[in-house]
Design an enzyme around this catalytic site. Structure first.
Site, mmCIF file in Angstrom:
data_model
loop_
_atom_site.group_PDB
_atom_site.id
_atom_site.type_symbol
_atom_site.label_atom_id
_atom_site.label_comp_id
_atom_site.label_asym_id
_atom_site.label_seq_id
_atom_site.Cartn_x
_atom_site.Cartn_y
_atom_site.Cartn_z
ATOM 1 N N GLN A 150 0.822 -1.205 0.000
ATOM 2 C CA GLN A 150 0.000 0.000 0.000
ATOM 3 C C GLN A 150 0.863 1.265 0.000
ATOM 4 O O GLN A 150 0.339 2.364 -0.093
ATOM 5 C CB GLN A 150 -0.900 0.026 1.251
ATOM 6 C CG GLN A 150 -1.931 -1.077 1.295
ATOM 7 C CD GLN A 150 -2.765 -1.078 2.558
ATOM 8 O OE1 GLN A 150 -3.008 -2.120 3.128
ATOM 9 N NE2 GLN A 150 -3.227 0.088 3.014
ATOM 10 N N ARG A 194 -8.519 -0.456 8.469
ATOM 11 C CA ARG A 194 -9.415 0.647 8.145
ATOM 12 C C ARG A 194 -9.702 1.469 9.395
ATOM 13 O O ARG A 194 -10.851 1.747 9.710
ATOM 14 C CB ARG A 194 -10.720 0.050 7.618
ATOM 15 C CG ARG A 194 -11.034 0.518 6.219
ATOM 16 C CD ARG A 194 -12.273 -0.143 5.699
ATOM 17 N NE ARG A 194 -12.839 0.624 4.599
ATOM 18 C CZ ARG A 194 -13.881 0.236 3.888
ATOM 19 N NH1 ARG A 194 -14.472 -0.898 4.162
ATOM 20 N NH2 ARG A 194 -14.335 0.966 2.923
ATOM 21 N N CYS A 195 -8.642 1.830 10.122
ATOM 22 C CA CYS A 195 -8.875 2.417 11.438
ATOM 23 C C CYS A 195 -8.329 3.819 11.574
ATOM 24 O O CYS A 195 -8.447 4.416 12.648
ATOM 25 C CB CYS A 195 -8.259 1.533 12.516
ATOM 26 S SG CYS A 195 -6.457 1.522 12.477
ATOM 27 N N GLU A 218 -12.453 5.170 5.708
ATOM 28 C CA GLU A 218 -12.563 4.386 6.932
ATOM 29 C C GLU A 218 -13.730 4.807 7.824
ATOM 30 O O GLU A 218 -13.974 4.173 8.864
ATOM 31 C CB GLU A 218 -11.249 4.500 7.707
ATOM 32 C CG GLU A 218 -10.115 3.857 6.948
ATOM 33 C CD GLU A 218 -8.750 4.402 7.324
ATOM 34 O OE1 GLU A 218 -7.818 3.625 7.429
ATOM 35 O OE2 GLU A 218 -8.639 5.625 7.525
#
Lengths: 285, 790
Positions: free
Chosen positions: B229, B376-377, B746
């Protein structure tokens, strides 16, 4: 997917399959739908030395009503059961609850029955409806009542050189109803708890035959004979079904695991048995 | 059906497809038609395959490794152990959090699934078979599976190789003002507290992690295809770890099948594959199985949290105290801004206005997989948002105030922005009361409360849960945010060719978010080039500008801003070229939807395509040819998206099984570039929130065996069990972002778990139930009912 090495035989007749299975000993497995076997081979929990593929054997996909029975051949897929209008009661109710659509398209009823996984659904249905398993070996065919066929955890009554060719489920002639209630964490999951109920009613509505069996709460699918005995000869009622639910809960022996505590699973058995019997009675009309 | 209000104001027609258009995703056709190019699709000439030998136990000293039998298998080219890696100084590597992590274990194994050896063979099946023949002798040590055990006196030392490490403590960190908070608590009528555990989960992207390392033994050129990523940051770290010159390292992140933070860390497999390729001189491919991904790579959460609210009897919040203890696993391998040991967890003060907060965080080593980076935090905001929204709900019950009313009493008001929080954030913009009011109206809140009373009278259990979250995303300003020293800017490079077609190159990396469409729409908006004429490129470090990558909802806030800025840079040049073509003064030229015209006389115009051609064919004397630029964007602040989520559930009192009846989600993420893509992101996040609240967790037995190592045990909800979502929006743009966007990747994962849990708790609140830890499995719900009923 990288399973361990294995030999592969594509049988074209039941006799050929039986011979191939007999040659290989207990490390040989029949491959029908493969929906339990192949995932176990993928993670190398199962390492068979030989697979005998029966998918090419003609005639094993028979699904028909004959002589008061529903015949389910060894290559009948779960999805065939969902689509068929020959099913009834608990059988009809359970079919769409088998795993997910992908597994149902490939997996077979007889394979699931033979696997004797206590978390499998069909054996509870067969125990509740009083079905027979038909097995073939070198010396011919024998008919094994499902109660005798299910021996223990992942253990059936087949000899090493036998295979299941079909299942025969008795079709009730009078008023009858059934239900399969399953609690699963998500689609495709094994049952946390499931209950199969089957009722046949006589004149005046009295219960003449009762079947009640449990999934995932004992070392094998469990027929609750106490509850069945308590139901027969009685008129259907909330109180009667609640009593049967208590007997089912008492008969079960669930364990604590990631799905939940034993105490709670027993509570679900109690509740689902009561509800499944009520649904069965209601559908018997 | 989703319901969305049209609050966008489009300035371009559909054929240009700028901001606000529901442009179909450019990338989808190739994915749907099987023409994507994922890591495992790549085959290089002479390529070898690697399988990793992993520890079957959680904690043990390695007393011997015998590779003889594995080496003798036909087709095996090499068996790599920690000893061999150590000879090249590569047995250990740095993590993104300044810790070290074993590449291949030399002394001990510290979690089940840890990398011990690797087999490289001509065929992947041979590699897997031979890996089973590597014999490792283990001297079993006690396993530590909770941070409480880890920090207890006398606990076995997990990181005994680390100089100066005498216990299992990873970090202590705090934010806020202790004295002011103590004073607030002393002045309070009441203190409401809640202890809750946010269990370990895993992002489980559809595509697992992997790499193909191709090192040319003559030139030293290392081309590494990698599920990354953050390819640029990874290249720099690779250069630092391996000592290879950075210009000789090319990292190519091909199409990624999901990431969710799972593809942010550098994994041992990448390093071993690279070392193996370097030593053998042939390309080496490694790709995880599903189980390997679940047991060894970047997990999420595992936070034990206690929050206390100081409140008045009227429901006004005066202060917040939080204690958090995180389970970091065997190596501290989070990725987060260097200054913040628990990420941005201190955003835990939430959407409410009160003067004092004190947040104390600690982390502990355990015999579990490292990571903590994922899912996704937005750097631990998921945990923070969950705690404050659960806590406010708890306070409402204790005070006898309606949970919605409790929030209205304490919201930061629209006129208070920019709002300085007691833990140091400056919220950029928002209108929280309007958002919650709109969501309440949509769900029919007052009616539902009346229905709840009626349901309880019938013995039914119905609950209404609210969560109003505020996120802090788009890291971040260089004065505060860096990862391993690299400042958290991002970049965009834009070239418009003579025919008016453009290539946009970015430093971020899509994992499915739709960058190829969204960022093209920004160019379309700014320059009027049709969105289909803009190609977006990412992931190849040789061919894209430097950037920190895609995670923490930062692509739109940072790279999106860079895209707007570079487009505007080109727009200025385009105006000067147009002025030349139209024989007007540059300051008199306006650009609107691809037309450049003289102010007041729109008939005197040229198109952006005319200008593009002129940039290469007809330039005025003294002006540089071409229409190309690059912009590195350093955001002045984070952005603060927020939302109001409301969930309605029905709980079966006999079994504890609960079902979502309604899920209304209002999101305000500022300006929506592609509303359809935004809604897709929200649907995904709401589904993940449902997963975590209802079924998803990775747990361990007392020996440290991972329960949740395959999809039979680790549950991903399907469309069948996922609730139907009703989406709403408001739009308060970010005041400092060039196009007013805030980022949304997110939001729904952050905000929704508390809404689901609050709904179930709300159904049981009248019985006195205040907490059930996630996941809210039916047995836990049923047990809570039983305990409450005595």
């Amino acid at each position: 997917m990288f399973p361990s090495r294995f030999d592969y035989v594509a049988a074209t007749s039941v006799d050929e399959a039986i011979a191939a299975k007999g040659d290989g000993g207990d490390e040989t497995r029949i491959l029908a739908g493969g929906q339990s076997l192949l995932p176990m081979m993928k993670i190398r929990l199962a390492n068979p030395s030989k697979l005998v593929d029966i998918n090419g054997i003609p005639g094993l996909d028979v699904l028909e009503r004959v002589n008061g029975h529903l015949r389910v051949g060894a290559l009948v897929r779960h999805a065939d059961m969902v689509a068929s209008d020959l099913t009834f009661g608990a059988v009809e109710s359970a079919a769409p609850w088998i795993s997910d659509p992908l597994v149902r398209n490939r997996g077979t009823v007889c394979g699931s029955v033979s696997h004797c996984d206590p978390e499998g659904d069909w054996n509870s249905v067969l125990l509740a409806t009083g079905a027979d398993v038909v097995a073939r070996g070198p010396s011919g065919e024998r008919v094994i009542p499902i109660g005798d066929f299910v021996v223990d955890l992942f253990t059936n009554a087949l000899n090493e050189d036998e295979m299941v060719t079909e299942i025969r489920i008795p079709v009730p002639s009078g008023r009858s109803g059934g239900a399969y209630l399953k609690l699963e964490r998500k689609v495709g999951d094994y049952a946390t708890v499931a209950v199969a109920a089957h009722l046949e009613l006589g004149g005046g509505g009295v219960i003449t035959k009762a079947g009640l069996a449990l999934t995932s709460v004992a070392p094998h699918n469990l027929k609750v004979t106490d509850a069945e005995a308590a139901l027969v000869g009685e008129m259907p009622s909330e109180a009667l079904f609640a009593e049967a639910g208590e007997l089912a809960a008492a008969a079960s022996s669930p364990r604590d695991d990631v799905r939940g505590t034993a105490e709670w699973k027993r509570q679900v058995v109690r509740t689902f048995a009561r509800r499944a019997l009520a649904t069965a009675a209601a559908s018997a009309g | 059906m989703t319901k969305v209000d049209d609050t966008t104001h489009m300035t371009t027609p559909p054929e240009i497809g700028g901001i606000g258009h529901r442009v179909r995703r450019h990338e989808d056709a190739r994915f749907i038609e099987g023409q994507g190019n994922y890591l495992d699709d790549i085959v290089l000439p002479g390529m070898l395959h690697m399988a990793i030998v992993r520890s079957p136990v959680a904690h043990a000293r390695i007393t011997g490794i015998d590779t003889t039998a594995a080496s003798e298998v036909e087709g095996v080219v090499a068996v790599v152990t920690g000893e061999l890696m150590d000879q090249h100084g590569l047995a250990w590597m740095p993590t993104l959090s300044g810790d070290t992590q074993a590449v291949l274990a030399t002394d001990k194994v510290r979690y089940q699934g840890q990398e011990v050896a690797a087999v490289i063979a001509t065929d992947p099946a041979i590699a897997v078979d031979a890996a089973e023949l590597v014999e490792v002798d283990y001297d079993i040590l006690p396993a530590i599976t909770t941070p409480q055990q880890a920090l207890a006196p006398g606990a076995v030392l997990i990181r005994d190789e680390k100089e100066g490490q005498t216990d299992n403590r990873v970090y202590d960190w705090e934010a806020g003002d202790k004295a002011a908070t103590d004073a607030a608590f002393a002045a309070a009528d009441r203190v409401v507290s809640l202890s809750t555990f946010y269990p370990r989960s895993h992002p489980a992207p559809l595509e697992t992690c992997g790499a193909i390392a191709d090192v040319n033994s003559v030139t030293g050129q290392a081309t590494i295809y990698m599920t990354s990523q953050a390819p640029h940051a990874h290249r720099t770290l690779f250069a630092m770890v391996t000592g290879l010159p950075e210009q000789n390292i090319r990292i190519i992140s091909p199409d990624l099948g999901g990431g969710f933070g799972n593809k942010v860390p550098i994994y041992p497999g990448y390093v071993v594959a690279t070392a193996a390729s370097l030593l053998i001189g042939r390309p080496v491919k490694w790709i995880e199985t599903r189980s390997e991904n679940l047991i060894s790579t970047g997990f999420a959460r595992d936070y034990y949290m206690t929050g206390e609210l100081a409140v008045t009897n009227e429901g006004k919040i005066l202060g917040l105290r939080v204690q958090m203890l995180s389970d970091q696993g065997a190596f501290y391998a989070d990725a987060q801004p260097t200054k913040f040991k628990a990420g941005l967890f201190h955003v835990v003060t939430g959407s409410y206005d009160y003067p004092a907060a004190h947040v104390v965080c600690s982390g502990a080593y355990t015999n579990k997989a490292p990571g903590g980076v994922a899912y996704r935090c937005s750097f631990r905001i998921t945990e923070a948002s969950f705690l404050i929204e659960r806590l406010v709900q708890t306070a409402a019950y204790e005070l006898g105030i309606d949970p919605a009313e409790m929030r209205f009493k304490n919201f930061i008001q629209p006129e208070q922005f920019p709002y300085h929080t007691p833990t140091g954030f400056v919220y950029d913009s928002g209108d929280y009361p309007t958002a919650l009011r709109k969501a309440l109206d949509e769900v029919g809140y007052d009616q539902l409360r009346a229905e709840q009373v009626a349901a309880r009278a019938e013995g039914r259990l119905m609950g209404i849960g609210i969560a109003h979250f505020t996120e802090a995303v788009g890291a971040g300003p260089s004065h505060t945010y860096d990862i391993a020293g690299l400042k958290m800017f991002d970049s965009a490079e834009l070239r418009v060719h003579p025919t008016g077609k453009a290539i946009l190159k970015l430093g971020v990396m899509s994992q499915g978010q739709g960058h190829e469409t969204t960022f093209a729409q920004i160019v379309a908006e700014e320059l009027g080039i049709p969105v289909t004429d803009v190609k977006v490129m990412e992931g190849d470090t040789d061919n894209t500008p430097y950037g920190l990558g895609t995670y923490a909802s930062r692509s739109t806030p940072v790279a999106g801003a860079a895209t707007a800025m570079v487009s505007r840079q080109l727009a200025e040049k385009a105006k000067r070229i147009a002025a030349h073509l139209l024989e007007a003064a540059p300051e008199d030229i306006e650009l609107k939807a691809g037309e450049l015209f003289v102010k007041g006389t729109p008939a005197r115009s040229v198109t952006i395509q005319d200008v593009s051609l002129a940039a290469y064919t007809n330039m005025p004397d003294g002006m540089e040819h071409g229409l190309e630029g690059v912009h590195y964007y350093d955001p002045p602040n984070l952005t603060y998206p927020y939302g109001s989520y409301i969930v309605v559930v029905e709980v079966d009192p006999e079994t504890g099984v609960w079902k979502v009846e309604r899920m209304v989600a209002l999101d305000d993420c500022g300006v929506r570039i592609n509303p359809m893509i935004v809604e897709g992101q929200i649907h995904g996040g709401l589904t993940e929130g449902f997963a975590m609240s209802s079924m998803q967790w990775i747990t361990f037995d007392d020996d440290g065996n991972c329960i949740g190592s395959n999809f039979m045990d680790y549950l991903i909800p399907t469309a069948w069990e996922t609730p139907r979502f009703e989406l709403l929006e408001t739009c308060v743009p970010s005041p400092h972002h060039p196009i007013g966007a805030k980022g949304v990747g997110e939001s729904a994962t952050v905000g929704s778990p508390a809404a689901y849990v609050n709904a179930v708790i709300d159904a049981l609140a009248h019985l006195g139930v205040r907490n059930i830890d996630m996941p809210l499995l039916p047995d836990r719900v049923w047990s809570a009912i039983q305990s409450a009923q005595g």
